[in-house]
Design an enzyme around this catalytic site. Structure first.
Site, short mmCIF file in Angstrom:
data_model
loop_
_atom_site.label_atom_id
_atom_site.label_comp_id
_atom_site.label_asym_id
_atom_site.label_seq_id
_atom_site.Cartn_x
_atom_site.Cartn_y
_atom_site.Cartn_z
N GLN A 136 -32.91 -15.07 -7.62
CA GLN A 136 -32.72 -16.48 -7.25
C GLN A 136 -33.65 -17.38 -8.07
OE1 GLN A 136 -30.33 -17.41 -5.12
NE2 GLN A 136 -30.79 -19.59 -5.30
N ALA B 252 -30.14 -23.13 -4.25
CA ALA B 252 -31.35 -23.10 -3.42
C ALA B 252 -32.53 -22.62 -4.24
CB ALA B 252 -31.13 -22.18 -2.23
N SER C 250 -32.78 -19.23 -0.11
CA SER C 250 -31.37 -18.92 -0.29
C SER C 250 -30.89 -17.90 0.74
CB SER C 250 -31.14 -18.35 -1.70
OG SER C 250 -29.82 -17.85 -1.79
N HIS D 130 -28.60 -15.99 0.22
CA HIS D 130 -28.23 -14.76 -0.51
C HIS D 130 -29.34 -13.71 -0.42
CE1 HIS D 130 -24.40 -16.03 -2.24
NE2 HIS D 130 -24.94 -17.24 -2.33
N ASP E 189 -20.67 -15.21 -2.10
CA ASP E 189 -19.78 -16.19 -2.71
C ASP E 189 -18.51 -15.46 -3.10
OD1 ASP E 189 -21.80 -18.04 -2.46
OD2 ASP E 189 -22.54 -17.76 -4.52
N GLU F 176 -19.38 -26.20 -0.69
CA GLU F 176 -19.21 -24.92 -1.37
C GLU F 176 -18.18 -24.08 -0.62
OE1 GLU F 176 -22.77 -22.66 -2.08
OE2 GLU F 176 -23.73 -24.25 -3.24
N HIS G 238 -18.86 -20.15 -0.40
CA HIS G 238 -20.05 -19.49 0.17
C HIS G 238 -19.84 -19.22 1.66
CE1 HIS G 238 -24.60 -18.99 0.49
NE2 HIS G 238 -24.22 -19.09 1.75
ZN LIG Z 1 -23.73 -18.95 -2.30
#
Ligand SMILES: [Zn+2]
Length: 367
Positions: free
Chosen positions: A255, A276, A281, A283, A290, A334, A337
């Site tokens: 990230q 982010a 994040s 993630h 995503d 988004e 996501h």
């Molecule tokens: Zn994402």
């Protein structure tokens, strides 16, 4: 007519007259002045006598608050009606506070409310101008410590107070990343954890149950989220919706690289709208992925997005950054996501129509 008859008549007349006078005296005796019973103790009564307000006060309901105010010589005549309605509580300086709050224009109902719910923090209200405290009465996520922020945020925005409270609790009155909660490793493992620009994961946090997705062995999610994602993908296919994962779990360092690349390319302000910062994040949780439509390079088609909005919760996922919610999520729309929360929670969030930031503050955060 003989003489004796005359005497009898005259005597009778005199007798009737006397009886009438006596009856008149008895029946029309002037009424004694009404005695109003005194309801107050001796000290309070003494003050009432001095101020010549004894009868006025005793005609009203008894009030312990009023009694104590009188005893302590703190009575102010203009507040009489209000004193009567203020519930007495044993608390140091209670009566001084009552007068202070009345001087600030609080009414009895508001004063009772303040003493009932904010007794330990009553100084906050004594040290500030009058505020309409009852407007917060039914706002379950109201946090007294943020009172100034609520009032300032409402001055600057046109939201109703309910919205103001939720937005300020999320942190939206502050610049993103300027002030944030830092989670522990243990907290980070919680499936319902909220990660946004006000909630940071530990730099070295890495889930210990990451597994590969069938699509690509290098694409990982936490076990429960990975299983759910496979089900979601299969459910899509049954509805003729085809999508695939392209960015699942990302470590802090990945990230970091990604964000810095965007920052160098577009500048920090722009990068912050779509990427982010490291540690912030979803993630990194291994609970977000995503996805892309099979026919597109970088997004979901409108049809696939619509399907995702209406169906992903059945498999435990929510669309985390939906359209029109940028001012809350602090990220642009988004469609691709999705975030795993488990079926139960994802269903509740979906049904609420709220962003996860709002839902979390209203229903999961303790205030
Ligand atoms: Zn994402």
């Amino acid at each position: 007519m003989n003489k004796s008859f005359k005497i009898i008549v005259i005597t009778l007349c005199i007798l009737i007259l006397c009886i009438s006078i006596i009856l008149g005296i008895i029946l029309f005796k002037p009424k004694e002045k009404e005695v109003i019973p005194n309801k107050y103790n001796a000290n309070a009564t003494k003050v009432m006598d001095e101020l010549n307000i004894k009868d006025k006060i005793n005609k009203l309901d008894y009030s312990k608050t009023l009694e104590v105010i009188l005893e302590n010589n703190l009575y102010q005549d203009k507040y009489l009606d209000k004193y009567i309605k203020i519930d007495y509580i044993e608390f140091p300086n209670f009566i001084n506070y009552v007068n202070d709050l009345l001087n600030k224009n609080y009414n009895s109902e508001e004063i009772n409310y303040l003493f009932k719910y904010y007794l330990d923090n009553i100084n906050i209200f004594l040290n500030m101008d009058y505020i309409d405290i009852l407007q917060f009465k039914d706002i379950t996520n109201f946090d007294l410590n943020k009172l100034d922020r609520y009032l300032n945020y409402q001055k600057a925005n046109n939201y109703d107070m309910k919205t103001v409270v939720t937005y300020v609790n999320i942190g939206l009155d502050l610049e993103g990343y300027s002030k944030y909660v830092e989670y522990t490793e243990e907290e980070a493992k919680n499936l319902s954890i909220l990660v946004n620009k006000y909630h940071k994961l530990p730099d070295d946090y890495e889930p210990d149950d990451l597994v590969s997705l069938s699509y690509n062995v290098n694409y990982k999610l936490r076990k429960e989220a990975a299983d759910a994602f496979e089900k979601l993908t299969s459910a899509g296919i049954l509805d003729n919706i085809y999508f695939y994962p392209f960015s699942p779990y990302r470590s802090f360092s990945t990230q970091n690289t990604l964000y810095n690349m965007y920052k160098n390319r577009d500048g920090e302000a722009k990068a912050d709208t779509y990427s982010a910062r490291p540690g912030f994040s979803e993630h990194q949780l291994g609970l977000a992925v995503d996805v892309r439509s099979s026919t597109l390079n970088d997004n979901l088609t409108p049809e696939d997005y619509e399907w995702m909005l209406n169906n992903s919760y059945k498999y435990g996922f929510i669309v985390r950054y939906p359209k029109g919610k940028q001012h809350i999520t602090q990220f642009m729309e988004e469609p691709w996501h999705i975030r795993y929360l488990g079926v139960d929670l994802a269903t509740k969030v979906h049904d609420s129509g709220l962003t996860y930031d709002e839902y979390y503050d209203l229903y999961l955060e303790t205030h």
